[in-house]
Design a protein around this motif. Structure first.
Motif, PDB file in Angstrom:
ATOM      1  N   ALA A 186      32.303  49.743  51.483  1.00 11.32           N
ATOM      2  CA  ALA A 186      32.903  48.585  51.401  1.00 11.32           C
ATOM      3  C   ALA A 186      34.272  48.674  52.289  1.00 11.32           C
ATOM      4  O   ALA A 186      34.644  47.686  53.053  1.00 11.32           O
ATOM      5  N   ALA A 187      34.869  49.738  52.073  1.00 10.81           N
ATOM      6  CA  ALA A 187      36.025  50.162  53.197  1.00 10.81           C
ATOM      7  C   ALA A 187      35.738  50.235  54.549  1.00 10.81           C
ATOM      8  O   ALA A 187      36.762  49.475  55.375  1.00 10.81           O
ATOM      9  N   GLN A 188      34.768  50.552  54.977  1.00 12.33           N
ATOM     10  CA  GLN A 188      34.398  50.626  56.362  1.00 12.33           C
ATOM     11  C   GLN A 188      33.807  49.018  56.701  1.00 12.33           C
ATOM     12  O   GLN A 188      34.044  48.877  58.020  1.00 12.33           O
ATOM     13  N   ALA A 189      33.446  48.498  56.035  1.00 14.37           N
ATOM     14  CA  ALA A 189      32.767  47.143  56.207  1.00 14.37           C
ATOM     15  C   ALA A 189      33.968  46.251  56.641  1.00 14.37           C
ATOM     16  O   ALA A 189      33.837  45.414  57.468  1.00 14.37           O
ATOM     17  N   ASN A 190      35.050  46.338  55.501  1.00 20.26           N
ATOM     18  CA  ASN A 190      35.893  45.076  55.857  1.00 20.26           C
ATOM     19  C   ASN A 190      37.029  45.485  54.489  1.00 20.26           C
ATOM     20  O   ASN A 190      36.972  44.937  53.464  1.00 20.26           O
ATOM     21  N   ARG A 191      37.997  46.274  55.009  1.00 27.99           N
ATOM     22  CA  ARG A 191      38.866  47.025  53.865  1.00 27.99           C
ATOM     23  C   ARG A 191      39.856  45.839  53.651  1.00 27.99           C
ATOM     24  O   ARG A 191      40.145  45.725  52.403  1.00 27.99           O
ATOM     25  N   ALA A 192      39.950  45.085  54.560  1.00 29.18           N
ATOM     26  CA  ALA A 192      40.943  43.845  54.038  1.00 29.18           C
ATOM     27  C   ALA A 192      40.344  42.847  52.812  1.00 29.18           C
ATOM     28  O   ALA A 192      40.929  42.572  51.875  1.00 29.18           O
ATOM     29  N   GLN A 193      39.048  42.588  52.781  1.00 31.35           N
ATOM     30  CA  GLN A 193      38.164  41.882  51.913  1.00 31.35           C
ATOM     31  C   GLN A 193      38.095  42.892  50.760  1.00 31.35           C
ATOM     32  O   GLN A 193      38.309  42.250  49.751  1.00 31.35           O
ATOM     33  N   GLN A 194      37.832  44.061  50.875  1.00 34.12           N
ATOM     34  CA  GLN A 194      37.614  45.004  49.839  1.00 34.12           C
ATOM     35  C   GLN A 194      39.238  44.885  48.903  1.00 34.12           C
ATOM     36  O   GLN A 194      38.990  44.848  47.677  1.00 34.12           O
ATOM     37  N   TYR A 195      40.099  44.835  49.680  1.00 34.48           N
ATOM     38  CA  TYR A 195      41.562  44.904  48.830  1.00 34.48           C
ATOM     39  C   TYR A 195      41.788  43.333  48.028  1.00 34.48           C
ATOM     40  O   TYR A 195      42.013  43.489  46.939  1.00 34.48           O
ATOM     41  N   LEU A 196      41.508  42.572  48.817  1.00 34.29           N
ATOM     42  CA  LEU A 196      41.462  41.040  48.040  1.00 34.29           C
ATOM     43  C   LEU A 196      40.451  41.176  46.868  1.00 34.29           C
ATOM     44  O   LEU A 196      40.906  40.455  46.034  1.00 34.29           O
ATOM     45  N   ASP A 197      39.227  41.675  47.137  1.00 37.74           N
ATOM     46  CA  ASP A 197      38.342  41.616  46.075  1.00 37.74           C
ATOM     47  C   ASP A 197      38.704  42.493  44.861  1.00 37.74           C
ATOM     48  O   ASP A 197      38.409  41.881  43.624  1.00 37.74           O
ATOM     49  N   ILE A 198      39.217  43.549  45.146  1.00 36.68           N
ATOM     50  CA  ILE A 198      39.670  44.496  43.988  1.00 36.68           C
ATOM     51  C   ILE A 198      40.641  43.742  43.213  1.00 36.68           C
ATOM     52  O   ILE A 198      40.834  43.738  42.144  1.00 36.68           O
ATOM     53  N   ALA A 199      41.617  43.231  44.048  1.00 32.60           N
ATOM     54  CA  ALA A 199      42.881  42.512  43.165  1.00 32.60           C
ATOM     55  C   ALA A 199      42.577  41.357  42.462  1.00 32.60           C
ATOM     56  O   ALA A 199      43.140  41.093  41.465  1.00 32.60           O
ATOM     57  N   SER A 200      41.708  40.459  43.090  1.00 35.62           N
ATOM     58  CA  SER A 200      41.484  39.273  42.466  1.00 35.62           C
ATOM     59  C   SER A 200      40.424  39.617  41.423  1.00 35.62           C
ATOM     60  O   SER A 200      39.885  38.533  40.564  1.00 35.62           O
ATOM     61  N   GLY A 201      39.827  40.772  41.338  1.00 41.61           N
ATOM     62  CA  GLY A 201      38.755  41.112  40.207  1.00 41.61           C
ATOM     63  C   GLY A 201      39.078  42.173  39.355  1.00 41.61           C
ATOM     64  O   GLY A 201      39.981  41.749  38.308  1.00 41.61           O
ATOM     65  N   LEU A 257      52.762  62.477  28.327  1.00 46.15           N
ATOM     66  CA  LEU A 257      52.109  60.944  27.717  1.00 46.15           C
ATOM     67  C   LEU A 257      51.149  60.363  28.711  1.00 46.15           C
ATOM     68  O   LEU A 257      51.405  60.467  29.733  1.00 46.15           O
ATOM     69  N   VAL A 258      50.004  59.833  28.102  1.00 46.39           N
ATOM     70  CA  VAL A 258      49.001  59.379  28.807  1.00 46.39           C
ATOM     71  C   VAL A 258      48.976  58.082  28.277  1.00 46.39           C
ATOM     72  O   VAL A 258      48.797  57.454  27.062  1.00 46.39           O
ATOM     73  N   ILE A 259      49.181  57.055  29.390  1.00 44.99           N
ATOM     74  CA  ILE A 259      48.953  55.492  28.988  1.00 44.99           C
ATOM     75  C   ILE A 259      47.868  54.906  29.957  1.00 44.99           C
ATOM     76  O   ILE A 259      47.782  55.194  30.996  1.00 44.99           O
ATOM     77  N   HIS A 260      47.060  54.171  29.230  1.00 45.19           N
ATOM     78  CA  HIS A 260      45.970  53.722  29.792  1.00 45.19           C
ATOM     79  C   HIS A 260      45.455  52.233  29.391  1.00 45.19           C
ATOM     80  O   HIS A 260      45.525  52.079  27.996  1.00 45.19           O
ATOM     81  N   GLY A 261      45.203  51.398  30.121  1.00 43.85           N
ATOM     82  CA  GLY A 261      44.445  50.059  29.652  1.00 43.85           C
ATOM     83  C   GLY A 261      43.203  50.353  29.053  1.00 43.85           C
ATOM     84  O   GLY A 261      42.026  50.942  29.684  1.00 43.85           O
ATOM     85  N   ALA A 262      42.898  49.885  27.782  1.00 45.18           N
ATOM     86  CA  ALA A 262      41.659  50.102  27.159  1.00 45.18           C
ATOM     87  C   ALA A 262      40.379  49.440  27.927  1.00 45.18           C
ATOM     88  O   ALA A 262      39.297  49.589  27.588  1.00 45.18           O
ATOM     89  N   ASP A 263      40.729  48.339  28.757  1.00 43.25           N
ATOM     90  CA  ASP A 263      39.931  47.573  29.338  1.00 43.25           C
ATOM     91  C   ASP A 263      39.963  47.882  30.948  1.00 43.25           C
ATOM     92  O   ASP A 263      39.542  47.046  32.011  1.00 43.25           O
ATOM     93  N   ASP A 264      40.132  49.102  31.229  1.00 48.33           N
ATOM     94  CA  ASP A 264      40.352  49.517  32.673  1.00 48.33           C
ATOM     95  C   ASP A 264      38.951  49.499  33.302  1.00 48.33           C
ATOM     96  O   ASP A 264      38.353  50.400  32.701  1.00 48.33           O
ATOM     97  N   GLN A 265      38.643  48.713  34.179  1.00 42.12           N
ATOM     98  CA  GLN A 265      37.390  48.739  34.831  1.00 42.12           C
ATOM     99  C   GLN A 265      37.310  49.583  35.863  1.00 42.12           C
ATOM    100  O   GLN A 265      36.258  49.911  36.603  1.00 42.12           O
ATOM    101  N   ILE A 266      38.342  50.214  36.467  1.00 42.16           N
ATOM    102  CA  ILE A 266      38.461  50.978  37.720  1.00 42.16           C
ATOM    103  C   ILE A 266      38.591  52.296  37.437  1.00 42.16           C
ATOM    104  O   ILE A 266      37.853  53.123  37.663  1.00 42.16           O
ATOM    105  N   VAL A 267      39.097  52.968  36.477  1.00 40.87           N
ATOM    106  CA  VAL A 267      39.268  54.244  35.972  1.00 40.87           C
ATOM    107  C   VAL A 267      38.997  54.025  34.539  1.00 40.87           C
ATOM    108  O   VAL A 267      40.151  54.159  33.578  1.00 40.87           O
ATOM    109  N   PRO A 268      37.902  53.879  33.817  1.00 39.58           N
ATOM    110  CA  PRO A 268      37.675  53.729  32.569  1.00 39.58           C
ATOM    111  C   PRO A 268      38.114  54.795  31.747  1.00 39.58           C
ATOM    112  O   PRO A 268      38.137  55.978  32.002  1.00 39.58           O
ATOM    113  N   PRO A 269      38.802  54.413  30.358  1.00 34.23           N
ATOM    114  CA  PRO A 269      39.483  55.398  29.623  1.00 34.23           C
ATOM    115  C   PRO A 269      38.378  56.477  29.103  1.00 34.23           C
ATOM    116  O   PRO A 269      39.077  57.828  28.804  1.00 34.23           O
TER     117      PRO A 269
END
Length: 313
Positions: A186-201, A257-269
């Motif tokens: 996805a980064a090779q195909a269109n990294r600008a769109q990838q960043y928008l998709d990650i942030a808006s998702g 100290l380890v702090i994490h979002g319980a609903d982290d979809q990028i790096v699941p806890p």
């Protein structure tokens, strides 16, 4: 799992073709050669690292290491808050990111850790609390693995990629390589769109039912990502996905100290925060219920207070 989440997953695991292991100690002269040039620290290999140094210069020191593909700007809420509480807060743009140089080579965790050491040594920072988010959490771990805790007082891992993101025979809790392959594609195909998709998702949890997309947060993520070099962010996918931080965590001998979002979809806890205590005896884990990966923004008030309380202990 929707198409984008599968793409993110595939992307996240793509770069793990060559698994990085803990490196031997760095030659001290290489770090000592770093110099300060205005708002930059210049490393021995000529990379200019943009540095923010806020708050009273005689205050207790906190350093911040940012996530992919962001810059030190992603820490501005925490830095402003702690500086106002009397702390000296220091953050640099990782090589290839933000306002730092965009070198072709050296976009790996060993160089990231050495760059952090260069900043700490060039500014002669001591009794430092190291704070790292996502990829920056890996940077903090590799710093301790390579440079020890002689200048370190405490450590904080926020949504960090530690202990090891990639699924291998001896790491069944990791994610499969196909996930990261898709992320890299996805980064090779269109990294600008990838960043928008990650942030808006998934980054801020805006893809969850009932969530309202915050355009400001999406645009801020996009702008920071597009400041970074394409080659640098592409290589960095391998750095955060394929680096085994377990040997580094074994060298932690400071309160952590380890702090994490319980609903982290990028790096699941389940593959990260919840496994850190296996390797760090002094680790305390706090999960934010329902919180996404980008908690430095979505849960900044709680995170600020948790950081302050940990610093004051």
């Amino acid at each position: 799992m929707n198409t984008f989440t599968r793409t993110v997953a595939a992307s996240l695991l793509a770069t793990a073709l060559h698994v990085a292991h803990a490196a031997p100690p760095v030659e001290p002269a290489r770090i000592a050669a770093a110099t300060v040039d205005g708002t930059h620290v210049v490393t021995a290999d000529g990379v200019r690292l943009y540095v923010k140094d806020w708050g009273p210069k005689d205050g207790p020191v906190v350093t911040f290491s940012h996530g992919w593909p962001l810059s030190s700007d992603s820490w501005e809420s925490q830095m402003l808050f702690l500086a106002e509480q009397g702390y000296r807060v220091v953050a640099h743009d990782r090589r290839g990111h933000g306002r730092s140089s965009q070198p072709w080579d050296g976009n790996d965790m060993d160089h990231y850790a050495d760059d952090l050491a260069a900043v700490i040594n060039a500014l002669d920072l001591r009794d430092v609390t190291l704070v790292g988010f996502s990829t920056g959490g890996g940077e903090v771990a590799r710093y301790i693995g390579r440079h020890g805790t002689g200048r370190v007082k405490k450590a904080v891992l926020v949504g960090a990629v530690t202990p090891f993101m990639l699924k291998t025979d001896d790491n069944p809790d990791g994610a499969p390589i196909d996930l990261f392959d898709g992320f890299r594609a996805a980064a090779q195909a269109n990294r600008a769109q990838q960043y928008l998709d990650i942030a808006s998702g998934p980054f801020f949890g805006f893809n969850r039912p009932g969530a309202t997309v915050n355009a400001g947060l999406v645009q801020n993520f996009y702008v920071q990502g597009m400041q970074a070099g394409h080659k640098n962010t592409f290589d960095s996918i391998k750095a955060f996905s394929a680096t085994d931080f377990r040997p580094d965590l074994a060298k932690f001998d400071v309160p952590t100290l380890v702090i994490h979002g319980a609903d982290d979809q990028i790096v699941p806890p389940a593959m990260s925060a919840q496994l850190v205590p296996r390797h760090v005896a002094q680790a305390e884990v706090i999960l934010y219920p329902g919180a996404p990966h980008g908690i430095t923004d979505t849960h900044k008030d709680r995170l600020n207070q948790d950081l302050l309380a940990f610093l004051r202990r």
